[in-house]
Design a protein around this motif. Structure first.
Motif, mmCIF file in Angstrom:
data_model
loop_
_atom_site.group_PDB
_atom_site.id
_atom_site.type_symbol
_atom_site.label_atom_id
_atom_site.label_comp_id
_atom_site.label_asym_id
_atom_site.label_seq_id
_atom_site.Cartn_x
_atom_site.Cartn_y
_atom_site.Cartn_z
ATOM 1 N N LEU A 286 71.004 -6.610 -9.959
ATOM 2 C CA LEU A 286 70.546 -5.342 -9.371
ATOM 3 C C LEU A 286 69.784 -5.589 -8.073
ATOM 4 C CD1 LEU A 286 69.343 -3.389 -12.542
ATOM 5 C CD2 LEU A 286 71.552 -3.260 -11.377
ATOM 6 N N ALA A 287 68.976 -6.658 -8.033
ATOM 7 C CA ALA A 287 68.243 -6.972 -6.805
ATOM 8 C C ALA A 287 69.213 -7.250 -5.662
ATOM 9 C CB ALA A 287 67.327 -8.165 -7.034
ATOM 10 N N THR B 39 68.632 -3.811 -20.016
ATOM 11 C CA THR B 39 69.711 -4.741 -19.708
ATOM 12 C C THR B 39 71.059 -4.204 -20.144
ATOM 13 O OG1 THR B 39 68.204 -6.629 -19.927
ATOM 14 C CG2 THR B 39 70.546 -7.080 -20.107
ATOM 15 N N ALA B 40 71.107 -3.599 -21.323
ATOM 16 C CA ALA B 40 72.374 -3.071 -21.828
ATOM 17 C C ALA B 40 72.902 -1.934 -20.967
ATOM 18 C CB ALA B 40 72.199 -2.600 -23.268
ATOM 19 N N LEU B 41 72.043 -1.316 -20.181
ATOM 20 C CA LEU B 41 72.431 -0.198 -19.325
ATOM 21 C C LEU B 41 72.921 -0.648 -17.945
ATOM 22 C CD1 LEU B 41 69.510 2.287 -20.118
ATOM 23 C CD2 LEU B 41 71.940 2.744 -20.510
ATOM 24 N N TYR B 42 73.128 -1.947 -17.732
ATOM 25 C CA TYR B 42 73.324 -2.419 -16.366
ATOM 26 C C TYR B 42 74.526 -1.778 -15.682
ATOM 27 C CZ TYR B 42 77.276 -5.563 -17.323
ATOM 28 O OH TYR B 42 78.513 -6.069 -17.633
ATOM 29 N N ALA C 293 74.774 5.121 -10.065
ATOM 30 C CA ALA C 293 73.840 5.109 -8.934
ATOM 31 C C ALA C 293 72.390 5.341 -9.344
ATOM 32 C CB ALA C 293 74.266 6.129 -7.875
ATOM 33 N N HIS C 294 71.946 4.634 -10.365
ATOM 34 C CA HIS C 294 70.533 4.619 -10.745
ATOM 35 C C HIS C 294 70.000 3.185 -10.620
ATOM 36 C CE1 HIS C 294 70.883 8.701 -12.221
ATOM 37 N NE2 HIS C 294 71.856 8.350 -13.029
ATOM 38 N N ILE C 295 70.452 2.485 -9.609
ATOM 39 C CA ILE C 295 70.192 1.049 -9.513
ATOM 40 C C ILE C 295 68.703 0.757 -9.377
ATOM 41 C CG2 ILE C 295 70.646 -1.029 -8.162
ATOM 42 C CD1 ILE C 295 73.320 0.269 -7.367
ATOM 43 N N ARG C 296 68.037 1.451 -8.488
ATOM 44 C CA ARG C 296 66.618 1.148 -8.276
ATOM 45 C C ARG C 296 65.799 1.463 -9.528
ATOM 46 N NH1 ARG C 296 63.809 -0.450 -4.289
ATOM 47 N NH2 ARG C 296 65.508 -0.140 -2.803
#
Length: 1013
Positions: free
Chosen positions: A610-611, A566-569, A576-579
């Motif tokens: 993110l979804a 969560t802290a990395l959101y 660009a590491h969303i998935r």
């Protein structure tokens, strides 16, 4: 008569044939014909002479080759010349120089692969392939100038390659064959697959127009990360629109490239994806290193053998013994550890036996040679012999070579002190590269915060003993790395010691602390530095999350995983590491029952956010709603405001701008209550974007300016960049390029600093629009084409929208240059893709642009339908046409109406208003004259009537203004005109914009003054 060896001097070969001297010019056809049957010759040049002999590999496989020999002060030196067709005069002269230099240095420089000898071999191979490269079309100037970030992906070897000439040649020959698309270098761990692959790529990279790319798979163990890792190395960003595999294939499809995938054995189940890559990319070749074959139909296997070894029963003298590759490697590495080391008649047998006992494996030999500074060869052999005897009872079902490598590493491990062994085990828990600071922190936590001096000394010792590598990075702290095979042994030792669970937990705690320290900094003045640091630590973040999410009941681990992901959101999104972030959160949330409500609430909110970025709107909405309930329950006002904001973004991306505005405005209440300035700034920023889309430019600039002030106060450079870009867009919508330009230049610089490639591409496109408005078509096209390259073919929903807008602008420029075919392709490219991503904001621009192009191409009914569909979509969204586009829009419509005829034009327009996107894109047929037009006056702009109405008002807008001036409410106007209240509001927004007013009273006054009523 004594046999006289053929001799070359001054470029002329003199040979005796039938006892008569014959002279042949080197490099001539006669020279190469003579070489076919010759076996030896002498070369004499200004640098000295050498004797050349034709030889074959010890296994008698492969073609014959030539090797040069020279004796200097009692020592024999040699150099690889090449095969007969490679023996040019230049080649002979260069080898003479090499051998002369070897004689001037120490006697051990005659080891093949050291120093200049290796370079000369590479030079010969390169010249041999010159004709092939000349026959291959070189990339054009434009292709050559494109950025190729993958060219910097190769690790630079710090030591020379010893031997391997035959393997190099065989591999290069295989890769030169058109039918060989996938070549797998197989062999046990430590046999030198990676080092050989790097040497091959150095040799062959010029043969590929787009170069070569090196992808290390060692840090990952999840097959699902193979494609993301390749994409990351190639700078291909992930997408929520279609699988990353398809994006990667699209990126590589037209490229002539050699892709090197290193350490594939731990992700071998991902091998079928390589077949998909090869099928989609006809000019791509793959060079894979793996401990096992991939078992793919396109695969060609090359088993990398151990280094050549002497026969222990028939040992030659030390000079000839040093020519064996394994012995040569041992000598070179021993001298690196202890420069005064020399192999003598007394030590030669022990050295030979050490190499033989280690099966000629380069890694094992290097580890052994590193101990020479403490143990002479005889003592080293004694210890090695004891270790092999002790471990002969290992598992029977493991490959023999793997047993030998494990024994070798175990032997090296046993040579360490107790403190060094403990440090080595702990280092194995780190994924990829780590800093010394991280190692010291983990060890301090495990040891009760003892002094870090012993860690510094111990790490230095492990580096010296070749168990740990130190990677230098310019301008950054060096990082520590364990080779994968050594790290595997370390993990086994860690598990056997019973320390695995505790060490992994402490490792995860350290990186959780780092990430939670970074979280607020990612919204402050140091965000660029923190984004870069997290990128460098990504392998360790993955290792921590995977360790925390291993099966088993452990509530503490799941809570840590939720907090970490969560802290990395912001990192997941900006870099660009969303998935990947979504996947970690999804896995953790599945097991989150019983975790603290505050932790779950934030995790649900970020997962929903993110979804939404990944175009899973329903899932995103549901997760955010779950977070709202939990935030209410725990009384987290700021979290509640953030979750409402995320819901606004989901609504915005789906085209429901009314819901988006409501949620953004709603989010401001709790965010202002707790004084969350970053949250307030983002809500104002998104409201300003809505204002601009809906034609409220003054209000939009006001919100953007308020957002910018807050971001500047906080030092949030990413926020500043986006706010500046938003303000500039407002000016561009109104056609004011001069005010937009400085804002965009500042935004571009900040985006470069923070590493947000997507926003950088968007700003380049906006600068292209500035150039377009100023009439500089060449610059406009150049900037827009560059901007488009910053977006993948398909990306997350937000970037997809940004790419759509940039493509629309590029198509507009191209159309103005008269290239209607290209413009049409650009519009259709987006509209075909947008069906996969439900992002509707920019769709009207593309429909209108495509309509203008196809009308010029004579497809008039389709153009009218497209305009009608765009108008209906604008009414639904409440997004009027920007003033900067209105003149060209109405001109195109007037021309098309005249050519098609009023009745047919109106019918086609009405048809388009009722069509879905899919329907209108396919509706290229003739007009259906029976189509019933919408009730009420026509909303189609009429060229003949336009001058009748002031301020460019359309007939429909005049009808709305008249009724408003009569005092009717929106609902009453809607009832009178048989339209929706939302459509009335949309028309009023357009009317206010055209009249330059902001209220009903001002609009009524204007109507009375200009006799509209």
């Amino acid at each position: 008569m004594a046999q006289v060896s053929p001799i070359i001097q001054d470029g002329i070969l003199t040979d005796l044939q039938d006892e008569s001297p014959v002279q042949i010019v080197v490099d001539s056809s006669d020279w190469y014909a003579w070489l076919k049957t010759a076996s030896t010759f002498t070369f004499r040049g200004e640098e000295g002479l050498f004797t050349a002999h034709k030889e074959r590999a010890g296994n008698r496989r492969g073609r014959a080759y030539w090797r040069a020999y020279r004796t200097w002060q009692g020592k024999l030196h040699r150099a690889y010349l090449g095969q007969s067709e490679e023996l040019t005069l230049e080649r002979l002269q260069s080898v003479a120089v090499v051998l002369a230099n070897k004689g001037a240095g120490n006697g051990l420089l005659d080891v093949p692969g050291l120093g200049a000898g290796t370079r000369s071999s590479a030079e010969a191979s390169s010249r041999a392939r010159t004709h092939r490269r000349r026959a291959t079309a070189a990339p054009g100037p434009h292709e050559a100038s494109l950025p190729k970030p993958w060219l910097s992906s190769f690790p630079v070897p710090l030591t020379a390659l010893i031997g391997r000439e035959q393997e190099m040649r065989a591999i290069c020959d295989l890769l030169s064959r058109p039918e060989v698309r996938l070549l797998t270098l197989t062999g046990t761990g430590g046999v030198g697959k990676t080092r050989l692959a790097l040497a091959v790529v150095t040799e062959l990279s010029d043969d590929f127009a787009d170069g070569a790319c090196f992808v290390s798979l060692a840090p990952i163990s999840d097959p699902d990360l193979v494609v993301p890792t390749i994409a990351q190395t190639l700078d291909v960003k992930e997408s929520g629109a279609r699988p990353l595999q398809e994006q990667l294939q699209a990126f590589l499809k037209g490229k002539q490239m050699l892709l090197v995938l290193d350490n594939f054995e731990q992700v071998v189940t991902a091998a079928p994806r390589l077949s998909d890559l090869l099928a989609a990319c006809p000019h791509l070749k793959l060079l894979v290193t793996s401990r096992q074959v991939l078992r793919l139909s396109a695969e060609h296997e090359f088993a990398v053998p151990p280094l050549s070894l002497p026969d222990l029963k028939h040992l030659p003298d030390p000079l000839m013994l040093s020519q064996y590759e394994a012995v040569a490697l041992f000598i070179a590495r021993a001298q690196a550890a202890r420069p005064e080391f020399r192999m003598t008649h007394a030590t030669a047998p022990a050295v030979a036996e050490i190499c033989a006992r280690l099966d000629g494996l380069p890694l094992a030999i290097e580890l052994a040679a590193a101990r020479i500074k403490l143990l002479p060869p005889q003592a080293l052999l004694a210890r090695l012999g004891h270790r092999l005897a002790v471990l002969t009872g290992g598992v029977r079902d493991a490959p023999a070579r793997q047993q030998t490598l494990r024994n070798t590493i175990a032997w090296s491990y046993d040579l360490l002190t107790t403190e060094e062994q403990r440090l080595f085990r702990r280092l194995s828990v780190f994924g990829g590269r780590c800093t010394l600071e991280a190692v010291e922190a983990v060890c301090a936590a495990l040891d009760g915060a003892k002094s870090g001096g012993s860690i510094l000394d111990g790490t230095g010792s492990l580096v010296d003993k070749s168990l740990v590598q130190q990677i230098e990075q310019e301008g950054q702290e060096p990082r520590l790395l364990l080779l994968e095979t050594i790290r595997e042994y370390g993990l086994e030792a860690l598990a056997a010691s019973g320390e695995m669970e505790l060490t992994r937990r402490v490792h995860a705690q350290y990186y959780l602390a780092v990430v939670e320290e970074a979280e607020p900094e990612l919204e402050g003045p140091q965000q660029a530095m923190w984004f870069d640091r997290l990128e460098r630590d990504l392998d360790n973040l993955r290792a921590a999350l995977n360790g925390l999410l291993e099966p088993g009941e452990a509530r503490e681990r799941i809570e840590m995983a939720l907090r970490l992901a969560t802290a990395l959101y912001l990192f997941w999104i900006i870099r660009a590491h969303i998935r990947e972030g979504w996947t970690f959160l999804e896995r953790a949330l599945e097991r989150s029952e019983g975790i603290a409500g505050s932790v779950r609430a934030k995790a649900f909110a970020v997962a929903g956010h993110l979804a939404g970025w990944l175009n899973d709107r329903d899932r995103g909405e549901a997760l955010c709603q779950q977070s709202l309930a939990l935030f209410r329950e725990v009384g987290d006002t700021a979290g509640f405001g953030n979750a409402v904001f995320y819901l606004g973004m989901i609504a915005f991306n789906s085209g429901d701008l009314a819901a988006a505005r409501s949620r953004y405005e709603e989010s401001l209440v709790p965010l202002k209550e707790v004084g969350n300035k970053n949250g307030i700034a983002f809500s104002l920023l998104l409201l300003s974007m809505l204002d601009i889309f809906q034609g409220e430019y003054t209000k939009g600039r006001s919100n953007a300016e308020a957002s910018l002030l807050l971001f500047r106060e906080l030092g949030n450079k990413w926020g500043i960049a986006v706010s500046l870009q938003g303000m500039a867009e407002g000016f561009l919508y109104e056609g004011d390029a001069d005010k937009a330009h400085p804002l965009l230049e500042e935004s571009l610089a900040l985006n470069k600093e923070t590493g947000d490639k997507g926003n950088e591409g968007l700003v380049l496109g906006a600068l292209g629009q500035v150039a377009f408005l100023r009439g500089d078509m060449v610059l406009a096209r150049s900037l827009l084409e560059e901007g488009v390259t910053y977006f993948p073919d398909e990306d997350n929903v937000d970037t997809q929208g940004d790419k759509a807008w940039t493509l629309a602008r590029l198509a507009q420029v191209v159309a103005c240059e008269g290239d209607d075919a290209r413009a049409r392709t650009l519009y259709e490219q987006y509209l075909a893709n947008v069906k996969q991503v439900d992002f509707k904001i920019y769709t009207p621009f593309h429909l209108e642009g495509l309509a203008g192009v196809v009308s010029v191409q004579g497809e008039l009914p389709w153009a009218a339908r497209l305009w009608g569909a765009a108008e209906a979509l604008r009414e639904t969204q409440g997004t009027p046409l920007p003033p900067v586009q209105r003149a060209e829009y109405e001109r195109s419509i007037a021309i098309t109406r005249t050519q098609l005829g009023e009745q047919a034009f109106a019918a086609a327009w009405a048809e388009g208003r009722t069509m879905t996107l899919e329907q209108v894109l396919a509706a290229q047929g003739p007009v259906t004259m029976s189509t019933t037009a919408p009730a009420g006056p026509s909303s189609i702009p009429h060229a003949a009537q336009a001058p009748t109405y002031p301020a460019g008002l359309t007939a429909r807008e005049v009808e709305v203004l008249r009724l408003v001036a009569q005092g009717l409410s929106d609902a009453q106007v809607a009832e009178q005109l048989v339209i929706s209240s939302r459509t009335v509001n949309w028309h009023l927004t357009s009317i206010y914009s055209k009249l330059g007013v902001s209220s009903r009273a001002a609009a009524t006054r204007y109507a009375l003054e200009h006799q509209v009523v």
